[in-house]
Design a protein around this motif. Structure first.
Motif, PDB file in Angstrom:
ATOM      1  N   SER A 230       0.470 -14.098   8.695  1.00  0.00           N
ATOM      2  CA  SER A 230       0.317 -13.051   9.773  1.00  0.00           C
ATOM      3  C   SER A 230      -0.484 -11.886   9.043  1.00  0.00           C
ATOM      4  N   ILE A 231       0.149 -11.638   7.957  1.00  0.00           N
ATOM      5  CA  ILE A 231      -0.582 -10.326   7.170  1.00  0.00           C
ATOM      6  C   ILE A 231      -1.859 -10.653   6.680  1.00  0.00           C
ATOM      7  N   ARG A 232      -2.053 -11.850   6.234  1.00  0.00           N
ATOM      8  CA  ARG A 232      -3.595 -12.276   5.845  1.00  0.00           C
ATOM      9  C   ARG A 232      -4.483 -12.125   6.928  1.00  0.00           C
ATOM     10  N   ALA A 233      -4.086 -12.752   8.128  1.00  0.00           N
ATOM     11  CA  ALA A 233      -4.754 -12.800   9.437  1.00  0.00           C
ATOM     12  C   ALA A 233      -4.996 -11.415   9.792  1.00  0.00           C
ATOM     13  N   ALA A 263       3.819   6.663   6.048  1.00  0.00           N
ATOM     14  CA  ALA A 263       2.794   7.701   6.334  1.00  0.00           C
ATOM     15  C   ALA A 263       1.799   7.333   5.560  1.00  0.00           C
ATOM     16  N   GLU A 264       1.945   7.207   4.013  1.00  0.00           N
ATOM     17  CA  GLU A 264       0.872   6.936   3.239  1.00  0.00           C
ATOM     18  C   GLU A 264       0.139   5.793   3.320  1.00  0.00           C
ATOM     19  N   ALA A 265       0.871   4.758   3.829  1.00  0.00           N
ATOM     20  CA  ALA A 265       0.360   3.399   3.882  1.00  0.00           C
ATOM     21  C   ALA A 265      -0.765   3.489   5.081  1.00  0.00           C
ATOM     22  N   VAL A 266      -0.407   4.211   6.207  1.00  0.00           N
ATOM     23  CA  VAL A 266      -1.124   4.440   7.608  1.00  0.00           C
ATOM     24  C   VAL A 266      -2.475   5.294   6.939  1.00  0.00           C
ATOM     25  N   ALA A 267      -2.052   6.217   6.126  1.00  0.00           N
ATOM     26  CA  ALA A 267      -3.357   7.099   5.745  1.00  0.00           C
ATOM     27  C   ALA A 267      -4.291   6.234   4.847  1.00  0.00           C
ATOM     28  N   ARG A 268      -3.682   5.271   4.248  1.00  0.00           N
ATOM     29  CA  ARG A 268      -4.584   4.444   3.372  1.00  0.00           C
ATOM     30  C   ARG A 268      -5.058   3.250   4.023  1.00  0.00           C
ATOM     31  N   LEU A 269      -4.867   2.887   5.113  1.00  0.00           N
ATOM     32  CA  LEU A 269      -5.588   1.747   6.009  1.00  0.00           C
ATOM     33  C   LEU A 269      -6.756   2.409   6.528  1.00  0.00           C
ATOM     34  N   ALA A 360      -1.468  -2.213   4.029  1.00  0.00           N
ATOM     35  CA  ALA A 360      -2.230  -1.003   3.271  1.00  0.00           C
ATOM     36  C   ALA A 360      -2.222  -1.697   1.755  1.00  0.00           C
ATOM     37  N   GLY A 361      -1.341  -2.536   1.427  1.00  0.00           N
ATOM     38  CA  GLY A 361      -1.200  -2.948   0.037  1.00  0.00           C
ATOM     39  C   GLY A 361      -2.283  -4.051  -0.329  1.00  0.00           C
ATOM     40  N   ARG A 362      -2.834  -4.674   0.865  1.00  0.00           N
ATOM     41  CA  ARG A 362      -3.864  -5.480   0.818  1.00  0.00           C
ATOM     42  C   ARG A 362      -5.474  -4.872   0.783  1.00  0.00           C
TER      43      ARG A 362
END
Length: 585
Positions: A230-233, A263-269, A360-362
């Protein structure tokens, strides 16, 4: 000389010991003889006891603590009416997915169903509103029940858990054995001897194994995580989207300790985002990716929508706000909520916050330049709405313009402010105007729309985050639920700032009711002197009736709060049409 065994822990001590090992800082309660041993034992172990004036307030406070800390909040109430008074607050916690542990008293085990004081069958009343009801019947099972409740409250979809603690399991063994011996009497008839035999057998079962000194620990609750497929999709869908949009809700921040990483992840998205519930403030006060207005229009234009901990309920018009041709990604701990009213294109069952971090990591957001035009269009609409709010805030009437008041609060409140929202029309207006300063700085009831959460939420916030400046934004109707808790604020030293928007009406109902039915029945209030009521409880009270008084009153309120004084600012409002047509179905 032989070694003497330490005295066995009585039931209240066994519960308190488990709470201590879990690091519970506070129990919220309204006292009762059924639960006194729990409170006394908890106090002896350094756990703070905050006694309130309504059992619902105790559960609301535990709910707020859970949301702000990520750990289960604990409330303790007495049997019968003590339990029934918590039902609304329990249901609110259940629908808000807050991990709460409610300890409830009960009549003695041998007298249940025989007309004992405050004796009712509590389980069928509580069971629909909690993840599980524990009915404990032996002293040795009290500790394991609390352990299991803590794990269960946080596991899967978080929620409240209830533990019924009969009074004869909580006091020391000698006192209870004496009580049952007295109840058995000294008669010699067959029936009297049979009663003594039965009671002796009953007491033996109650205390069997209670001399064990070790208290077992349940395994920690694991955070459910979405599968890699699901993360890949989802990553692929976001990567090719031209007009992506995210809506993040309370469930995404249930792991409160991870709020900064989220918060950091959302910003990176790099995806424009609307924040709701406990997620409000996640990106700070004015992040360029955060949108505040015209969400419905944005959702209808988006070609890929990511719902993180947000169901398609009434707040998204049961999924109709998202156009049918859009790719819908739903990340949620609840399979039911993830599919509610709308089947997602990508289903990610697991913690929504961890899911966003994985995306975000992807590098799932894709290349930002492709979306400049989309972001600019959303920002332009946001700016236009802010300008319209400013225009309406500049209008003058007989009393105080509510938008001007809220703009003033936005300017005056400290950078560490934590806002508690409790009300209808005035509070819904506040949600457009106030900007939460950072993660976990906004508390509202959630999907149940419960009025009366304000005082309890403020108590929970003041204990969980004593370094924060706690504001309650009250409607004048709903402040009536919690006014008596100003006594609690004063006794326990909670320097809460409460602002009451007083328009002398249940305005959210009145506006549409009068228009549709030409009748204001049941919606009319008075310009009540709420500030004088607060003074009567030993707090400070300020009255504002004119625009030119706002700034001075708010500054004075903050000054009083810094001195450790709770204060209520009663502001007489003009009526506006800002939220015309806001009736929800």
């Amino acid at each position: 000389m032989g070694l003497t065994q330490p005295p066995a822990l009585h039931g209240g001590e066994r519960i308190a010991e488990v709470l201590r090992t879990h690091g519970v800082p506070c129990i919220y309660t309204l006292c009762g003889g059924h639960i006194s041993p729990i409170l006394s034992a908890a106090k002896a172990r350094g756990i703070r006891i905050v006694d309130v004036r309504d059992e619902a307030t105790a559960v609301f406070a535990a709910d707020a603590t859970a949301r702000l800390s990520g750990l289960p909040g604990v409330a303790a109430v007495t049997a019968g009416p003590g339990i029934t008074n918590t039902i609304t607050a329990l249901k609110n916690a259940q629908l808000a997915q807050s991990p709460v542990v409610l300890l409830g008293g009960a009549a003695p085990t041998a007298l249940q169903g025989r007309g004992a004081l405050q004796d009712i069958d509590q389980r069928p009343l509580v069971a629909p509103h909690v993840k599980r009801c524990f009915r404990v019947r032996r002293v040795r099972d009290l500790g394991p029940a609390v352990e299991a409740a803590f794990a269960l409250a946080r596991s899967g979809v978080p929620g409240p858990v209830f533990i019924e603690c009969p009074v004869d399991l909580l006091y020391d063994e000698a006192s209870i054995r004496q009580w049952y011996a007295d109840a058995g009497g000294k008669g010699t008839s067959l029936s009297e001897r049979a009663l003594r035999w039965y009671l002796n057998r009953h007491v033996h079962r109650m205390f069997e194994g209670s001399h064990e000194t070790s208290l077992p620990r349940a395994p920690a609750a694991a955070t459910p995580e979405a599968g890699d497929a699901s993360i890949r999709a989802a990553s692929a869908a976001l990567g090719k989207a031209e007009r992506p949009l995210a809506v993040i809700g309370s469930q995404a921040v249930v792991n409160a300790a991870e709020a900064a990483r989220l918060a950091e992840a959302v910003a990176r998205l790099g995806v424009p985002v609307y924040l709701s519930g406990m997620a409000r403030g996640l990106l700070g006060r004015d992040h360029p990716l955060q949108m505040r207005h015209q969400r419905r229009q944005a959702l209808r234009e988006a070609d890929c929508v990511l719902l993180a901990g947000v169901p398609c309920d009434f707040r998204l018009d049961y999924g109709r706000h998202v156009r049918r041709s859009a790719t819908l990604i739903s990340a949620n701990r609840s399979a039911r909520d993830a599919r509610l009213n709308r089947r997602p294109t990508v289903l990610a069952l697991g913690d929504a916050g961890r899911f966003l971090q994985a995306l975000a990591g992807r590098g799932a957001g894709g290349e930002a330049p492709r979306r400049d035009e989309w972001l600019a269009a959303l920002r332009l609409r946001d700016d236009a709405r802010e300008a319209e709010i400013d225009r309406q805030a500049a209008m003058r009437g007989e009393y105080v313009n509510p938008l001007a008041l809220l703009r003033a609060i936005e300017r005056e409140a400290g950078e560490n402010a934590l806002f508690v929202a409790d009300g209808g029309d005035f509070v819904a207006t506040a949600s457009y105007v106030l900007h939460p300063r950072g993660p976990l700085s906004w508390l509202d009831p959630g999907a149940f729309g419960t009025l009366g959460v304000g005082a309890g939420f403020a108590i929970g916030a003041a204990t969980a985050r004593p370094d924060r400046e706690t504001w309650i934004i009250f409607g004048d109707g709903t402040c009536g639920f919690g006014l008596t808790e100003f006594d609690t604020f004063v006794r326990h030293g909670f320097p809460v700032i409460a602002v009451v928007g007083n328009d002398a009406a249940w305005m959210q109902i009145a506006r549409e009711q009068v228009k549709m039915l030409e009748d204001d029945v049941g919606t009319v209030l008075a310009r009540t002197a709420y500030h004088e009521v607060a003074r009567g409880f030993g707090a400070e009270g300020l009255l504002v009736t004119r625009m030119d008084e706002i700034e001075g009153a708010l500054k004075r309120a903050r000054e009083l709060a810094r001195q450790g004084r709770p204060v209520l600012v009663n502001v007489w409002l003009d009526r506006t049409e800002f939220r015309e047509g806001s009736l929800s179905m």
